[in-house]
Design a protein around this motif. Structure first.
Motif, PDB file in Angstrom:
ATOM      1  N   LYS A  50     -12.170 -11.629 -21.049  1.00  0.00           N
ATOM      2  CA  LYS A  50     -11.019 -11.484 -20.153  1.00  0.00           C
ATOM      3  C   LYS A  50     -10.165 -10.292 -20.568  1.00  0.00           C
ATOM      4  O   LYS A  50      -9.698  -9.514 -19.728  1.00  0.00           O
ATOM      5  CB  LYS A  50     -10.185 -12.767 -20.162  1.00  0.00           C
ATOM      6  N   ILE A  51      -9.953 -10.176 -21.886  1.00  0.00           N
ATOM      7  CA  ILE A  51      -9.140  -9.052 -22.371  1.00  0.00           C
ATOM      8  C   ILE A  51      -9.805  -7.722 -22.027  1.00  0.00           C
ATOM      9  O   ILE A  51      -9.154  -6.779 -21.575  1.00  0.00           O
ATOM     10  CB  ILE A  51      -8.910  -9.181 -23.905  1.00  0.00           C
ATOM     11  N   LEU A  52     -11.116  -7.673 -22.171  1.00  0.00           N
ATOM     12  CA  LEU A  52     -11.855  -6.451 -21.867  1.00  0.00           C
ATOM     13  C   LEU A  52     -11.710  -6.083 -20.379  1.00  0.00           C
ATOM     14  O   LEU A  52     -11.479  -4.920 -20.032  1.00  0.00           O
ATOM     15  CB  LEU A  52     -13.332  -6.637 -22.239  1.00  0.00           C
ATOM     16  N   VAL A  53     -11.820  -7.093 -19.518  1.00  0.00           N
ATOM     17  CA  VAL A  53     -11.678  -6.841 -18.072  1.00  0.00           C
ATOM     18  C   VAL A  53     -10.286  -6.310 -17.754  1.00  0.00           C
ATOM     19  O   VAL A  53     -10.118  -5.342 -17.001  1.00  0.00           O
ATOM     20  CB  VAL A  53     -11.970  -8.129 -17.266  1.00  0.00           C
ATOM     21  N   VAL A  54      -9.273  -6.939 -18.369  1.00  0.00           N
ATOM     22  CA  VAL A  54      -7.895  -6.488 -18.128  1.00  0.00           C
ATOM     23  C   VAL A  54      -7.711  -5.059 -18.650  1.00  0.00           C
ATOM     24  O   VAL A  54      -7.071  -4.227 -17.996  1.00  0.00           O
ATOM     25  CB  VAL A  54      -6.879  -7.453 -18.803  1.00  0.00           C
ATOM     26  N   LEU A  55      -8.314  -4.751 -19.787  1.00  0.00           N
ATOM     27  CA  LEU A  55      -8.203  -3.397 -20.333  1.00  0.00           C
ATOM     28  C   LEU A  55      -8.860  -2.369 -19.407  1.00  0.00           C
ATOM     29  O   LEU A  55      -8.317  -1.282 -19.191  1.00  0.00           O
ATOM     30  CB  LEU A  55      -8.854  -3.330 -21.726  1.00  0.00           C
ATOM     31  N   ILE A  56     -10.012  -2.750 -18.870  1.00  0.00           N
ATOM     32  CA  ILE A  56     -10.678  -1.834 -17.919  1.00  0.00           C
ATOM     33  C   ILE A  56      -9.774  -1.582 -16.712  1.00  0.00           C
ATOM     34  O   ILE A  56      -9.608  -0.458 -16.257  1.00  0.00           O
ATOM     35  CB  ILE A  56     -12.048  -2.408 -17.470  1.00  0.00           C
ATOM     36  N   PHE A  57      -9.161  -2.673 -16.233  1.00  0.00           N
ATOM     37  CA  PHE A  57      -8.265  -2.567 -15.077  1.00  0.00           C
ATOM     38  C   PHE A  57      -7.077  -1.641 -15.394  1.00  0.00           C
ATOM     39  O   PHE A  57      -6.736  -0.754 -14.607  1.00  0.00           O
ATOM     40  CB  PHE A  57      -7.769  -3.970 -14.697  1.00  0.00           C
ATOM     41  N   ILE A  58      -6.486  -1.840 -16.568  1.00  0.00           N
ATOM     42  CA  ILE A  58      -5.339  -1.002 -16.961  1.00  0.00           C
ATOM     43  C   ILE A  58      -5.778   0.460 -17.098  1.00  0.00           C
ATOM     44  O   ILE A  58      -5.063   1.373 -16.678  1.00  0.00           O
ATOM     45  CB  ILE A  58      -4.707  -1.534 -18.275  1.00  0.00           C
ATOM     46  N   LEU A  59      -6.955   0.642 -17.637  1.00  0.00           N
ATOM     47  CA  LEU A  59      -7.498   2.000 -17.790  1.00  0.00           C
ATOM     48  C   LEU A  59      -7.617   2.678 -16.426  1.00  0.00           C
ATOM     49  O   LEU A  59      -7.246   3.852 -16.256  1.00  0.00           O
ATOM     50  CB  LEU A  59      -8.872   1.905 -18.453  1.00  0.00           C
ATOM     51  N   LEU A  60      -8.103   1.940 -15.442  1.00  0.00           N
ATOM     52  CA  LEU A  60      -8.228   2.494 -14.088  1.00  0.00           C
ATOM     53  C   LEU A  60      -6.853   2.903 -13.552  1.00  0.00           C
ATOM     54  O   LEU A  60      -6.701   3.964 -12.946  1.00  0.00           O
ATOM     55  CB  LEU A  60      -8.866   1.470 -13.141  1.00  0.00           C
ATOM     56  N   LEU A  61      -5.847   2.036 -13.803  1.00  0.00           N
ATOM     57  CA  LEU A  61      -4.502   2.335 -13.307  1.00  0.00           C
ATOM     58  C   LEU A  61      -3.941   3.599 -13.954  1.00  0.00           C
ATOM     59  O   LEU A  61      -3.113   4.289 -13.366  1.00  0.00           O
ATOM     60  CB  LEU A  61      -3.560   1.172 -13.578  1.00  0.00           C
ATOM     61  N   PHE A  62      -4.379   3.906 -15.159  1.00  0.00           N
ATOM     62  CA  PHE A  62      -3.839   5.063 -15.861  1.00  0.00           C
ATOM     63  C   PHE A  62      -4.556   6.372 -15.514  1.00  0.00           C
ATOM     64  O   PHE A  62      -4.130   7.432 -15.953  1.00  0.00           O
ATOM     65  CB  PHE A  62      -3.885   4.824 -17.381  1.00  0.00           C
ATOM     66  N   VAL A  63      -5.620   6.275 -14.715  1.00  0.00           N
ATOM     67  CA  VAL A  63      -6.364   7.505 -14.376  1.00  0.00           C
ATOM     68  C   VAL A  63      -5.463   8.551 -13.705  1.00  0.00           C
ATOM     69  O   VAL A  63      -5.397   9.704 -14.158  1.00  0.00           O
ATOM     70  CB  VAL A  63      -7.598   7.179 -13.505  1.00  0.00           C
ATOM     71  N   PRO A  64      -4.713   8.195 -12.624  1.00  0.00           N
ATOM     72  CA  PRO A  64      -3.877   9.229 -11.983  1.00  0.00           C
ATOM     73  C   PRO A  64      -2.814   9.777 -12.931  1.00  0.00           C
ATOM     74  O   PRO A  64      -2.545  10.970 -12.946  1.00  0.00           O
ATOM     75  CB  PRO A  64      -3.213   8.477 -10.818  1.00  0.00           C
ATOM     76  N   PHE A  65      -2.244   8.882 -13.745  1.00  0.00           N
ATOM     77  CA  PHE A  65      -1.214   9.300 -14.683  1.00  0.00           C
ATOM     78  C   PHE A  65      -1.794  10.314 -15.687  1.00  0.00           C
ATOM     79  O   PHE A  65      -1.204  11.367 -15.948  1.00  0.00           O
ATOM     80  CB  PHE A  65      -0.673   8.070 -15.429  1.00  0.00           C
ATOM     81  N   GLY A  66      -2.969   9.985 -16.208  1.00  0.00           N
ATOM     82  CA  GLY A  66      -3.630  10.874 -17.164  1.00  0.00           C
ATOM     83  C   GLY A  66      -3.960  12.221 -16.540  1.00  0.00           C
ATOM     84  O   GLY A  66      -3.755  13.268 -17.154  1.00  0.00           O
ATOM     85  N   MET A  67      -4.424  12.190 -15.292  1.00  0.00           N
ATOM     86  CA  MET A  67      -4.773  13.452 -14.622  1.00  0.00           C
ATOM     87  C   MET A  67      -3.534  14.303 -14.389  1.00  0.00           C
ATOM     88  O   MET A  67      -3.562  15.521 -14.537  1.00  0.00           O
ATOM     89  CB  MET A  67      -5.464  13.145 -13.286  1.00  0.00           C
ATOM     90  N   LYS A  68      -2.438  13.623 -14.044  1.00  0.00           N
ATOM     91  CA  LYS A  68      -1.186  14.343 -13.809  1.00  0.00           C
ATOM     92  C   LYS A  68      -0.719  15.024 -15.094  1.00  0.00           C
ATOM     93  O   LYS A  68      -0.307  16.177 -15.109  1.00  0.00           O
ATOM     94  CB  LYS A  68      -0.126  13.335 -13.316  1.00  0.00           C
ATOM     95  N   LYS A  69      -0.785  14.280 -16.190  1.00  0.00           N
ATOM     96  CA  LYS A  69      -0.335  14.819 -17.476  1.00  0.00           C
ATOM     97  C   LYS A  69      -1.213  15.995 -17.911  1.00  0.00           C
ATOM     98  O   LYS A  69      -0.720  16.991 -18.433  1.00  0.00           O
ATOM     99  CB  LYS A  69      -0.372  13.719 -18.560  1.00  0.00           C
ATOM    100  N   TYR A  70      -2.515  15.846 -17.672  1.00  0.00           N
ATOM    101  CA  TYR A  70      -3.433  16.923 -18.028  1.00  0.00           C
ATOM    102  C   TYR A  70      -3.107  18.174 -17.205  1.00  0.00           C
ATOM    103  O   TYR A  70      -3.054  19.291 -17.727  1.00  0.00           O
ATOM    104  CB  TYR A  70      -4.886  16.479 -17.770  1.00  0.00           C
ATOM    105  N   ASP A  71      -2.855  17.947 -15.906  1.00  0.00           N
ATOM    106  CA  ASP A  71      -2.530  19.053 -15.016  1.00  0.00           C
ATOM    107  C   ASP A  71      -1.237  19.743 -15.461  1.00  0.00           C
ATOM    108  O   ASP A  71      -1.141  20.972 -15.480  1.00  0.00           O
ATOM    109  CB  ASP A  71      -2.378  18.506 -13.592  1.00  0.00           C
ATOM    110  N   GLU A  72      -0.247  18.941 -15.833  1.00  0.00           N
ATOM    111  CA  GLU A  72       1.027  19.511 -16.298  1.00  0.00           C
ATOM    112  C   GLU A  72       0.820  20.321 -17.574  1.00  0.00           C
ATOM    113  O   GLU A  72       1.438  21.358 -17.780  1.00  0.00           O
ATOM    114  CB  GLU A  72       2.028  18.382 -16.563  1.00  0.00           C
TER     115      GLU A  72
END
Lengths: 273, 609
Positions: free
Chosen positions: B8-30
């Motif tokens: 369950k923890i692994l699934v939740v972590l995968i989900f959180i990771l997906l949510l952070f994709v746009p944030f990570g891309m934005k930071k990389y772009d900046e």
């Protein structure tokens, strides 16, 4: 030979949606591009495969993921590919994270779209414009859609929602000086066709009784009205996002209570000897 | 039990990771596009140039005023009257200095011709030249202008397009202009937002392409029917017709649009560029259409145009084409096409198009692929004029994009109302009466123009805030010219219902350049349509002489090449519209060469005057 050819029932939904997508794209160019659509499809199916295997240790039939991938592929609008894939992946992942009594509580695509609008609105939008210019094409989609929906006995959901939308559109004109035609304009576009025909009727995330479903459809339209008064472009998605899971949880608890009461009644009933 | 929990923890972590994709891309772009803020010298050292706003210093106080349309459209007037600010560059008196012309649109408001005095001063001479008072009830509102020597007199003549009657002014040897509209045979009424001079049949006389936006039967100032809006946001079929007027060589033009195949569709054309895109020797027409797909009309031997939009790869995804420009962005001797569209976060994400020729692009029908995303020039905002320009003279074509639709009451927004109407059926969207009142609300306003620097290796980087070009007006038309005779390309930005802006371009002195001012003899005298190939530093840079491009604009006529630190040019090849090819070996750098078309194929050595 032909008699032996049978389409398994679980493939009918995916085949139907594929036919709709192909026909709509060839006629009106509804997709943003095949590569983006494929990205959504593949992301949905891979996420489903991986997460289901992880959670249950078994492989899963992918028809449901295929339908979610199709929905994301149609509804997302972005010049980039990754929002299509990410929307589909988040949609599927939500099914494994947000569960109540072992069932998922959000319509996956609705969840994916709303979350993406919150976290990546500078990279994507949602289908909000019409395909084609033909009034007959629009009417045909409604007629075929309602026919299919009535076959699965969910016409009442669509009907209540559409009637409620029309009524609340008139109510909105009292508040915002807008004309009635402008208020009902979105209903004539494809975003609403997909929303009404496929999203609010998702059997997995609708309540169990007919009256309940009709009441929920009415509530979605009501909440949507408030979002619209607040000028939210994607009001219906937000409304379903809020109303859908609450209604489902209440419904599950209500059913449990009813079952418990029934069980109690059964126990309390004197046994005739 | 523990195993289930870990799952369950692994699934939740995968989900959180997906949510952070746009944030990570934005930071990389900046991180990758981090702004550099320094003084002018530091910026020039880093980027090779700096744009200084010298509008006030030059005493140029031109303010565009938008047209007032029929009162039936007053509730949505800012979006109807959202165009009309335009700029075109010309040396109207042949003194070697670049002048420029600005249009106004409100009835009674005057257009301006800023004459370059050569000492860093400009004066408006439009009134004395007879081309100022051109926004007149009954005749219409100015939308743009293009300059071309239609009578081969040696002086550039003026064509003005309006929402109304177009006008042709003959240049009387730089001393004044004579209105020759009536005798020219040009159309009586038209809602045009683009026009380009071209010699479509290479007969030595300039013809006129005019693009229609609103249907030509619609008079926006005396509206009879409010059903004049687009009938569809993506596949509109009720725009104005496009026209081609053929120059008869005697001062008259005849309409050949239908004969050459330009009347097959009624798209809402906002911009056009004309260039020989398939090296056939004949100029082709590239169109940016609002509410529809981009198009390329291939010229078939100067007799007919063939729409290759879909075959060329352009005509599949409908967007809101606002501007079109053409350049060789990789110095490979091949033209790419840049078309601006609309991107508004969370509402409408079309992205601009950069159509780059594919490897298999050859023969009559070219083949293109949209690489705007890969090259980093996709997400503008509500784009208008998008221009290729080598800002730092390093030999790579950069891009300047004008952004912003309607800047009205701050912190208000019309997008919600707009989105619900354009999502409706044609019977709703087509009628202006159904469009909600704008009530002075902002609509994709206060957006900043973009400056994308080309690294020469397939990536562009946005640097507007660092290099001084971050204007947040409702910019429309953009043109470049060497206004101060420095060999640098300065910018003129016309803004809707707002003041014009002039940017002086300070370029790193070590960056060399070369320029060519062509004069046709067998070809049209303006040499419009001539293609140039510059061979330098093991590269081939391809440019052409344009009769108008971008959004309602025209750059300076001389063709300019940046050379970076390269201190010599191998040769330049000129393909004149007449078919004559001229080669000049080793021309001197850091100067303009005035080149007259030879009588036959020639090779010259060194500097040509």
């Amino acid at each position: 030979m032909i008699d032996k050819f049978r389409i398994p029932p679980s493939y009918i939904g995916p085949l139907l949606i594929s036919a709709v997508v192909i026909a709509a794209h060839l006629s009106f160019g509804v997709l943003d591009g095949w590569e983006k659509f494929l990205a959504a499809l593949i992301a949905a199916m891979v996420t489903e495969l991986v997460l289901h295997k992880l959670v249950t240790g078994k492989w899963r039939n992918l028809s449901s993921a295929y339908i979610s991938g199709n929905s994301a592929g149609i509804l997302v609008r972005s010049p980039m590919i990754w929002p299509f894939a990410l929307t589909a992946a988040i949609s599927i992942a939500s099914k494994y994270v947000f569960r109540f009594r072992d069932t998922h509580i959000w319509n996956p695509t609705n969840f994916g779209i709303v979350v993406m609008l919150l976290i990546a609105s500078d990279s994507m939008a949602v289908l909000s414009i019409q395909w084609g210019s033909n009034m007959w094409a629009m009417l045909m989609i409604w007629i075929v859609g309602f026919f299919v929906i009535s076959k699965v006995k969910l016409f009442h959901v669509c009907a209540v929602y559409v009637l409620s939308f029309l009524a609340f559109a008139w109510v909105r004109t009292l508040f915002n000086d807008s004309i009635f035609l402008a208020e009902i304009a979105p209903l004539t576009g494809p975003m609403y066709q997909l929303f009404v025909l496929f999203m609010i009727t998702d059997p997995k995330t609708t309540v169990s009784t007919q009256n309940g479903r009709m009441f929920v459809a009415f509530l979605i339209a009501l909440v949507e009205m408030f979002f619209r008064l607040g000028e939210a472009v994607y009001a219906p998605f937000y409304a379903l996002f809020i109303v859908g899971p609450i209604a489902l949880i209440i419904d599950i608890l209500w059913q449990e209570r009813k079952e418990k009461l029934a069980a109690k009644d059964e126990l309390a009933t004197p046994v005739k000897i | 039990m523990n195993k289930e929990l870990y799952k369950k923890i692994l699934v939740v972590l995968i989900f959180i990771l997906l949510l952070f994709v746009p944030f990570g891309m934005k930071k990389y772009d900046e991180f990758v596009n981090a702004e550099f803020i320094g003084n002018m010298e530091e910026v020039i050292e880093r980027y090779g140039f700096f744009l200084e706003d010298v509008t006030e210093q030059l005493g140029i106080n031109f303010v565009h005023q938008r047209a007032t349309v029929d009162e039936k459209l007053h509730h949505i007037m800012p979006q109807i009257s959202s165009v009309g600010a335009s700029v075109s560059v010309v040396d109207f008196n042949n003194n070697g200095l670049q002048d420029f012309y600005l249009t106004n649109s409100e009835f009674g408001a005057k257009n301006a011709l800023y004459m370059n005095l050569g000492n860093g001063e400009f004066i408006d001479v439009a009134e004395e030249m007879g081309i100022a008072d051109l926004n007149i009830p009954g005749l219409g509102a100015s939308m743009g202008t293009i300059w071309g020597d239609y009578n081969n007199s040696g002086y550039e003549d003026l064509f003005l397009y309006r929402w109304g009657r177009p006008e042709l002014f003959r240049n009387d040897e730089g001393q004044g202009f004579t209105r020759v509209t009536e005798e020219s045979g040009l159309p009586v009424y038209f809602n045009a937002n683009t026009a380009v001079w071209l010699d479509y049949n290479n007969n030595g006389y300039l013809d006129l392409f005019i693009g229609g936006y609103y249907h030509e039967d619609v008079n926006l100032f005396e509206l009879t029917d409010t059903r004049m809006m687009p009938d569809n946001y993506e596949y509109a079929t009720n725009g104005g017709l496009n026209y081609l007027y053929e120059n008869q060589g005697d001062g008259t033009f005849i309409d050949v649009s239908e004969k050459v195949g330009l009347h097959d569709t009624r798209r809402w054309t906002l911009a056009a560029a004309v260039v020989d895109i398939n090296d056939s020797g004949y100029p082709d027409i590239i169109l940016a259409n609002d509410y529809g797909v981009d198009e390329i009309f291939i010229n078939q031997n100067g007799e007919r145009f063939y729409n290759t939009g879909q075959e060329a790869g352009l005509g599949f995804i409908p967007k809101s084409g606002m501007s079109v420009d053409v350049a060789d962005i990789m110095n490979q001797g091949r033209f790419s096409i840049y078309i601006t569209n609309i991107s508004e976060a969370g509402v409408l994400m079309q992205g601009n198009n950069l159509w780059v020729p594919t490897r298999r692009s050859s023969g009559e029908i070219p083949s293109f692929r949209n690489l705007a995303g890969n090259m980093g020039v996709e997400i503008g905002e509500w784009g208008y004029g998008g221009k290729f320009i080598d800002l730092n003279r390093n030999g790579n074509m950069d891009i300047y994009v004008a952004n912003g639709y309607v800047s009205a009451e701050p912190d208000t927004d019309y997008w919600y109302d707009y989105a619900r109407v354009v999502g409706g059926n044609r019977n709703i969207i087509i009628d202006a009466n159904n469009w909600p009142d704008m009530q002075n609300r902002t609509f994709s306003g206060y957006q900043t123009n973009k400056v994308w620097l080309n690294d020469g290796a397939g990536r562009f980087r946005e640097v507007a805030h660092s290099v001084g070009g971050a204007l947040n007006y409702d910019s429309r038309s953009v043109a470049y010219a060497d206004l101060f005779g420095t060999g640098s390309l300065d910018l003129i930005v016309a803004n809707q219902h707002q003041p014009v802006k002039i940017y002086r371009n300070h370029v790193k002195p070590e960056h060399n350049w070369i320029g060519f001012d062509l004069e046709g003899v067998s070809s049209n005298r303006s040499a419009i349509g001539a293609t140039m190939l510059l061979y330098w530093d093991e590269k081939i840079s391809k440019k052409y002489v344009s009769g108008g491009n971008g959004f309602s604009s025209q750059n300076m006529r001389p063709v300019h090449f940046g050379l970076g630190l390269t201190d010599a040019v191998e040769k330049v090849e000129i393909r004149w519209p007449s078919g004559i090819t001229q080669t000049i070996e080793g021309p001197e750098i850091n100067q303009y060469h005035r080149i007259k078309e030879p009588a036959d194929q020639t090779v010259h050595i060194g500097t040509i005057e």
